[in-house]
Enzyme design. Structure first.
Site, mmCIF file in Angstrom:
data_model
loop_
_atom_site.group_PDB
_atom_site.id
_atom_site.type_symbol
_atom_site.label_atom_id
_atom_site.label_comp_id
_atom_site.label_asym_id
_atom_site.label_seq_id
_atom_site.Cartn_x
_atom_site.Cartn_y
_atom_site.Cartn_z
ATOM 1 C CG HIS A 1 11.566 -0.942 -6.470
ATOM 2 N ND1 HIS A 1 10.017 -0.907 -6.668
ATOM 3 C CD2 HIS A 1 11.989 -0.768 -7.880
ATOM 4 C CE1 HIS A 1 9.563 -1.108 -7.926
ATOM 5 N NE2 HIS A 1 10.821 -0.862 -8.863
ATOM 6 N NE ARG B 1 -3.731 -2.323 1.942
ATOM 7 C CZ ARG B 1 -5.055 -2.200 1.462
ATOM 8 N NH1 ARG B 1 -5.417 -1.258 1.082
ATOM 9 N NH2 ARG B 1 -5.583 -3.642 1.105
HETATM 10 C C1 GRF Z 1 10.195 -7.845 -2.734
HETATM 11 O O1 GRF Z 1 10.240 -8.450 -4.119
HETATM 12 C C2 GRF Z 1 10.412 -6.531 -2.706
HETATM 13 O O2 GRF Z 1 11.257 -6.195 -3.623
HETATM 14 C C3 GRF Z 1 9.102 -5.786 -2.910
HETATM 15 O O3 GRF Z 1 8.107 -6.795 -2.450
HETATM 16 C C4 GRF Z 1 8.747 -8.097 -2.206
HETATM 17 C C5 GRF Z 1 8.474 -8.650 -1.100
HETATM 18 O O4 GRF Z 1 9.118 -9.736 -0.638
HETATM 19 N N1 GRF Z 1 9.039 -4.491 -2.393
HETATM 20 P P1 GRF Z 1 9.060 -10.563 0.579
HETATM 21 O O5 GRF Z 1 7.643 -10.676 1.271
HETATM 22 O O6 GRF Z 1 10.024 -9.985 1.600
HETATM 23 O O7 GRF Z 1 9.351 -12.133 0.268
#
Ligand code: GRF
Length: 252
Positions: free
Chosen positions: A150, A132
Protein backbone atom coordinates in the site's frame (compact mmCIF):
# COMPACT_ATOMS: atom_id res chain seq x y z
CA UNK A 1 9.42 -26.41 -13.58
CA UNK A 2 13.20 -26.31 -13.76
CA UNK A 3 13.00 -25.59 -17.48
CA UNK A 4 10.57 -22.77 -16.81
CA UNK A 5 12.86 -21.23 -14.21
CA UNK A 6 15.83 -21.44 -16.54
CA UNK A 7 13.88 -19.70 -19.26
CA UNK A 8 12.57 -17.04 -16.94
CA UNK A 9 15.82 -16.49 -15.06
CA UNK A 10 18.41 -16.27 -17.78
CA UNK A 11 21.20 -15.18 -15.45
CA UNK A 12 20.91 -18.35 -13.37
CA UNK A 13 22.26 -21.82 -13.98
CA UNK A 14 22.07 -22.89 -17.61
CA UNK A 15 21.18 -26.43 -16.55
CA UNK A 16 18.69 -25.51 -13.89
CA UNK A 17 20.43 -27.94 -11.52
CA UNK A 18 21.55 -25.22 -9.21
CA UNK A 19 19.96 -26.75 -6.14
CA UNK A 20 21.40 -27.93 -2.88
CA UNK A 21 22.78 -31.47 -2.78
CA UNK A 22 21.89 -33.24 0.44
CA UNK A 23 24.01 -36.12 1.76
CA UNK A 24 22.57 -38.55 4.33
CA UNK A 25 23.98 -38.71 7.85
CA UNK A 26 26.81 -41.18 8.25
CA UNK A 27 28.83 -40.37 5.18
CA UNK A 28 28.79 -40.81 1.48
CA UNK A 29 28.90 -44.60 1.09
CA UNK A 30 26.12 -45.78 -1.18
CA UNK A 31 24.32 -42.49 -0.88
CA UNK A 32 21.63 -41.21 -3.15
CA UNK A 33 22.06 -37.70 -4.43
CA UNK A 34 19.00 -35.61 -3.75
CA UNK A 35 18.81 -32.35 -5.65
CA UNK A 36 16.29 -29.80 -4.53
CA UNK A 37 15.66 -26.53 -6.28
CA UNK A 38 16.25 -23.55 -4.02
CA UNK A 39 13.18 -21.76 -5.33
CA UNK A 40 10.42 -23.86 -3.83
CA UNK A 41 8.44 -21.04 -2.23
CA UNK A 42 5.67 -20.54 -4.74
CA UNK A 43 4.07 -17.16 -5.38
CA UNK A 44 0.68 -16.45 -6.92
CA UNK A 45 0.67 -12.83 -8.03
CA UNK A 46 -2.56 -10.86 -8.61
CA UNK A 47 -2.60 -7.48 -10.32
CA UNK A 48 -4.87 -5.20 -12.31
CA UNK A 49 -2.39 -2.65 -13.65
CA UNK A 50 0.98 -2.18 -15.22
CA UNK A 51 2.78 -4.59 -12.93
CA UNK A 52 5.90 -2.68 -11.91
CA UNK A 53 5.89 -4.37 -8.50
CA UNK A 54 5.61 -7.75 -10.19
CA UNK A 55 8.59 -6.83 -12.40
CA UNK A 56 10.64 -5.78 -9.35
CA UNK A 57 9.82 -9.10 -7.68
CA UNK A 58 10.55 -11.17 -10.79
CA UNK A 59 13.87 -9.36 -11.25
CA UNK A 60 14.80 -9.94 -7.60
CA UNK A 61 13.95 -13.63 -7.98
CA UNK A 62 16.11 -13.80 -11.12
CA UNK A 63 19.13 -12.38 -9.29
CA UNK A 64 18.64 -14.82 -6.41
CA UNK A 65 17.79 -12.05 -3.92
CA UNK A 66 14.35 -13.57 -3.32
CA UNK A 67 14.36 -17.36 -2.86
CA UNK A 68 10.98 -17.97 -4.44
CA UNK A 69 9.38 -18.67 -7.78
CA UNK A 70 6.41 -17.14 -9.56
CA UNK A 71 3.95 -20.02 -9.92
CA UNK A 72 1.20 -18.01 -11.61
CA UNK A 73 0.15 -14.44 -12.42
CA UNK A 74 -3.57 -13.66 -12.52
CA UNK A 75 -5.48 -10.52 -13.45
CA UNK A 76 -9.06 -9.31 -13.50
CA UNK A 77 -8.19 -7.01 -16.44
CA UNK A 78 -7.72 -8.74 -19.77
CA UNK A 79 -5.18 -6.29 -21.21
CA UNK A 80 -3.35 -5.51 -17.96
CA UNK A 81 0.34 -4.80 -18.34
CA UNK A 82 1.13 -7.28 -15.57
CA UNK A 83 -0.05 -10.17 -17.78
CA UNK A 84 2.10 -8.98 -20.69
CA UNK A 85 5.17 -8.57 -18.41
CA UNK A 86 4.63 -12.11 -17.05
CA UNK A 87 4.23 -13.65 -20.51
CA UNK A 88 7.41 -11.91 -21.70
CA UNK A 89 9.18 -13.82 -18.94
CA UNK A 90 7.61 -17.13 -19.95
CA UNK A 91 5.52 -17.30 -16.78
CA UNK A 92 1.97 -18.69 -16.65
CA UNK A 93 -0.40 -15.72 -16.75
CA UNK A 94 -4.19 -15.70 -17.04
CA UNK A 95 -7.09 -13.30 -17.15
CA UNK A 96 -10.04 -14.33 -15.02
CA UNK A 97 -13.26 -12.39 -15.60
CA UNK A 98 -14.19 -10.66 -12.33
CA UNK A 99 -17.97 -10.87 -12.76
CA UNK A 100 -20.65 -8.31 -12.25
CA UNK A 101 -19.28 -6.15 -9.41
CA UNK A 102 -16.94 -3.17 -9.72
CA UNK A 103 -14.87 -3.43 -6.54
CA UNK A 104 -15.02 -7.12 -5.62
CA UNK A 105 -15.12 -10.51 -7.33
CA UNK A 106 -18.44 -12.24 -7.73
CA UNK A 107 -18.84 -15.75 -6.34
CA UNK A 108 -17.91 -17.58 -9.54
CA UNK A 109 -14.89 -15.35 -10.14
CA UNK A 110 -13.71 -15.77 -6.57
CA UNK A 111 -13.95 -19.56 -6.95
CA UNK A 112 -12.03 -19.39 -10.24
CA UNK A 113 -9.21 -17.32 -8.69
CA UNK A 114 -9.00 -19.65 -5.69
CA UNK A 115 -8.84 -22.79 -7.81
CA UNK A 116 -6.23 -21.31 -10.18
CA UNK A 117 -4.05 -20.46 -7.17
CA UNK A 118 -4.61 -23.87 -5.60
CA UNK A 119 -3.82 -25.65 -8.86
CA UNK A 120 -0.58 -23.66 -9.03
CA UNK A 121 0.16 -24.81 -5.43
CA UNK A 122 1.02 -21.34 -4.25
CA UNK A 123 2.46 -20.78 -0.79
CA UNK A 124 1.82 -17.05 -0.79
CA UNK A 125 -0.65 -14.82 -2.62
CA UNK A 126 0.98 -11.49 -3.49
CA UNK A 127 -1.34 -8.62 -4.37
CA UNK A 128 0.49 -6.24 -6.68
CA UNK A 129 -1.96 -3.53 -7.61
CA UNK A 130 -5.01 -5.82 -7.53
CA UNK A 131 -7.94 -3.41 -7.51
CA UNK A 132 -10.59 -5.62 -5.92
CA UNK A 133 -11.35 -6.26 -2.27
CA UNK A 134 -10.98 -9.93 -1.35
CA UNK A 135 -13.79 -11.49 0.65
CA UNK A 136 -14.77 -14.52 2.70
CA UNK A 137 -14.01 -17.68 0.72
CA UNK A 138 -10.82 -16.28 -0.78
CA UNK A 139 -9.53 -15.10 2.61
CA UNK A 140 -10.42 -18.44 4.19
CA UNK A 141 -8.67 -20.43 1.45
CA UNK A 142 -5.38 -18.58 1.98
CA UNK A 143 -5.71 -17.39 5.56
CA UNK A 144 -2.57 -15.60 6.73
CA UNK A 145 -0.95 -16.15 3.34
CA UNK A 146 -2.10 -13.08 1.39
CA UNK A 147 -0.01 -9.92 1.35
CA UNK A 148 -0.49 -6.49 -0.19
CA UNK A 149 1.56 -3.36 -0.75
CA UNK A 150 0.00 0.00 0.00
CA UNK A 151 1.40 3.42 -0.93
CA UNK A 152 1.40 5.04 2.54
CA UNK A 153 2.66 4.37 6.03
CA UNK A 154 -0.37 2.53 7.39
CA UNK A 155 -2.49 2.97 9.43
CA UNK A 156 -2.36 6.48 7.92
CA UNK A 157 -4.16 6.94 4.62
CA UNK A 158 -5.76 3.59 3.81
CA UNK A 159 -7.84 3.38 0.64
CA UNK A 160 -7.41 5.00 -2.74
CA UNK A 161 -4.75 7.53 -3.86
CA UNK A 162 -2.94 7.36 -0.53
CA UNK A 163 -0.10 9.58 -1.80
CA UNK A 164 -2.60 12.34 -2.57
CA UNK A 165 -4.22 11.93 0.85
CA UNK A 166 -0.77 12.28 2.47
CA UNK A 167 0.12 15.37 0.44
CA UNK A 168 -3.21 17.05 1.14
CA UNK A 169 -2.93 16.25 4.85
CA UNK A 170 0.48 17.92 4.95
CA UNK A 171 2.53 15.11 6.46
CA UNK A 172 6.30 15.47 6.09
CA UNK A 173 6.97 11.74 5.79
CA UNK A 174 4.93 9.08 4.05
CA UNK A 175 6.02 5.84 2.36
CA UNK A 176 4.78 2.35 1.68
CA UNK A 177 3.64 -0.63 3.72
CA UNK A 178 3.54 -4.36 3.11
CA UNK A 179 0.83 -5.99 5.19
CA UNK A 180 -1.17 -9.17 5.59
CA UNK A 181 -4.60 -8.99 4.03
CA UNK A 182 -7.58 -9.41 6.30
CA UNK A 183 -11.28 -8.62 5.93
CA UNK A 184 -10.74 -4.88 6.44
CA UNK A 185 -9.37 -2.23 4.09
CA UNK A 186 -5.55 -2.10 4.32
CA UNK A 187 -5.86 -3.15 7.95
CA UNK A 188 -3.87 -6.40 8.37
CA UNK A 189 -0.67 -6.88 10.38
CA UNK A 190 2.25 -4.82 9.11
CA UNK A 191 5.19 -6.83 7.74
CA UNK A 192 7.42 -3.98 6.59
CA UNK A 193 7.48 -0.27 5.89
CA UNK A 194 9.74 2.13 4.06
CA UNK A 195 9.60 5.90 4.62
CA UNK A 196 9.61 8.49 1.84
CA UNK A 197 10.00 12.21 2.69
CA UNK A 198 7.42 14.64 1.34
CA UNK A 199 9.19 17.55 -0.36
CA UNK A 200 7.91 21.14 -0.35
CA UNK A 201 7.41 21.25 -4.09
CA UNK A 202 5.97 17.74 -4.48
CA UNK A 203 2.95 17.23 -6.68
CA UNK A 204 0.81 14.10 -6.28
CA UNK A 205 2.65 12.69 -9.31
CA UNK A 206 6.23 13.29 -8.07
CA UNK A 207 5.40 11.94 -4.62
CA UNK A 208 3.67 8.89 -6.08
CA UNK A 209 6.70 8.23 -8.28
CA UNK A 210 9.11 8.16 -5.31
CA UNK A 211 6.74 5.98 -3.27
CA UNK A 212 6.48 3.60 -6.22
CA UNK A 213 10.28 3.36 -6.38
CA UNK A 214 10.39 2.59 -2.64
CA UNK A 215 7.80 -0.16 -3.15
CA UNK A 216 10.15 -1.87 -5.57
CA UNK A 217 12.69 -2.21 -2.75
CA UNK A 218 10.28 -3.03 0.06
CA UNK A 219 8.15 -5.70 -1.61
CA UNK A 220 11.03 -7.99 -2.67
CA UNK A 221 12.66 -7.57 0.77
CA UNK A 222 9.45 -8.64 2.53
CA UNK A 223 8.78 -11.56 0.19
CA UNK A 224 12.40 -12.69 0.67
CA UNK A 225 12.00 -12.62 4.45
CA UNK A 226 8.76 -14.63 4.22
CA UNK A 227 10.33 -17.12 1.82
CA UNK A 228 13.23 -17.61 4.23
CA UNK A 229 10.79 -18.20 7.08
CA UNK A 230 12.15 -15.19 8.93
CA UNK A 231 8.89 -13.52 9.86
CA UNK A 232 6.99 -14.46 12.98
CA UNK A 233 3.49 -13.07 13.16
CA UNK A 234 1.94 -12.82 16.62
CA UNK A 235 -1.36 -11.03 16.32
CA UNK A 236 -0.52 -7.58 15.00
CA UNK A 237 3.15 -7.83 16.00
CA UNK A 238 5.59 -9.13 13.41
CA UNK A 239 9.17 -9.89 14.37
CA UNK A 240 12.15 -9.80 12.01
CA UNK A 241 10.08 -8.12 9.34
CA UNK A 242 12.90 -7.38 6.91
CA UNK A 243 16.68 -7.25 7.00
CA UNK A 244 18.25 -3.85 7.07
CA UNK A 245 21.71 -3.21 5.67
CA UNK A 246 23.49 -3.61 2.39
CA UNK A 247 22.93 -6.74 0.34
CA UNK A 248 20.36 -8.47 -1.82
CA UNK A 249 16.87 -8.71 -0.41
CA UNK A 250 17.54 -6.09 2.26
CA UNK A 251 16.38 -2.57 2.87
CA UNK A 252 18.81 0.34 2.79
C1 GRF B 1 1.13 0.38 -6.31
O1 GRF B 1 1.20 1.77 -6.14
C2 GRF B 1 0.68 -0.27 -5.01
O2 GRF B 1 1.03 0.49 -3.89
C3 GRF B 1 -0.79 -0.33 -5.15
O3 GRF B 1 -1.01 -0.56 -6.52
C4 GRF B 1 0.06 -0.03 -7.28
C5 GRF B 1 0.51 -1.10 -8.23
O4 GRF B 1 1.42 -0.62 -9.17
N1 GRF B 1 -1.34 -1.36 -4.29
P1 GRF B 1 2.10 -1.60 -10.20
O5 GRF B 1 1.01 -2.19 -11.07
O6 GRF B 1 2.84 -2.64 -9.44
O7 GRF B 1 3.03 -0.73 -10.99
Amino acid sequence: MIAKQTQAQGSQSQTGLSGRVALPEGGATGYQVRVTTPNSFRLGILGSGKGSNFVALADAIATGAVPAEVAVVLSDVEDAGILARARERGLPASFIAPGKFRTKLDEAAEAAFVSALQEARVDLVVLAGFMRVLKGEFLRAFEGRIINIHPSLLPSFPGLAAWRQALEHGVKVTGCTVHLVDAGVDSGAILGQLAVPVLDDDTPETLHQRIHAAEHTLYPACVAALARGEMQVQGRRVRAAVRHGAGPGTLP
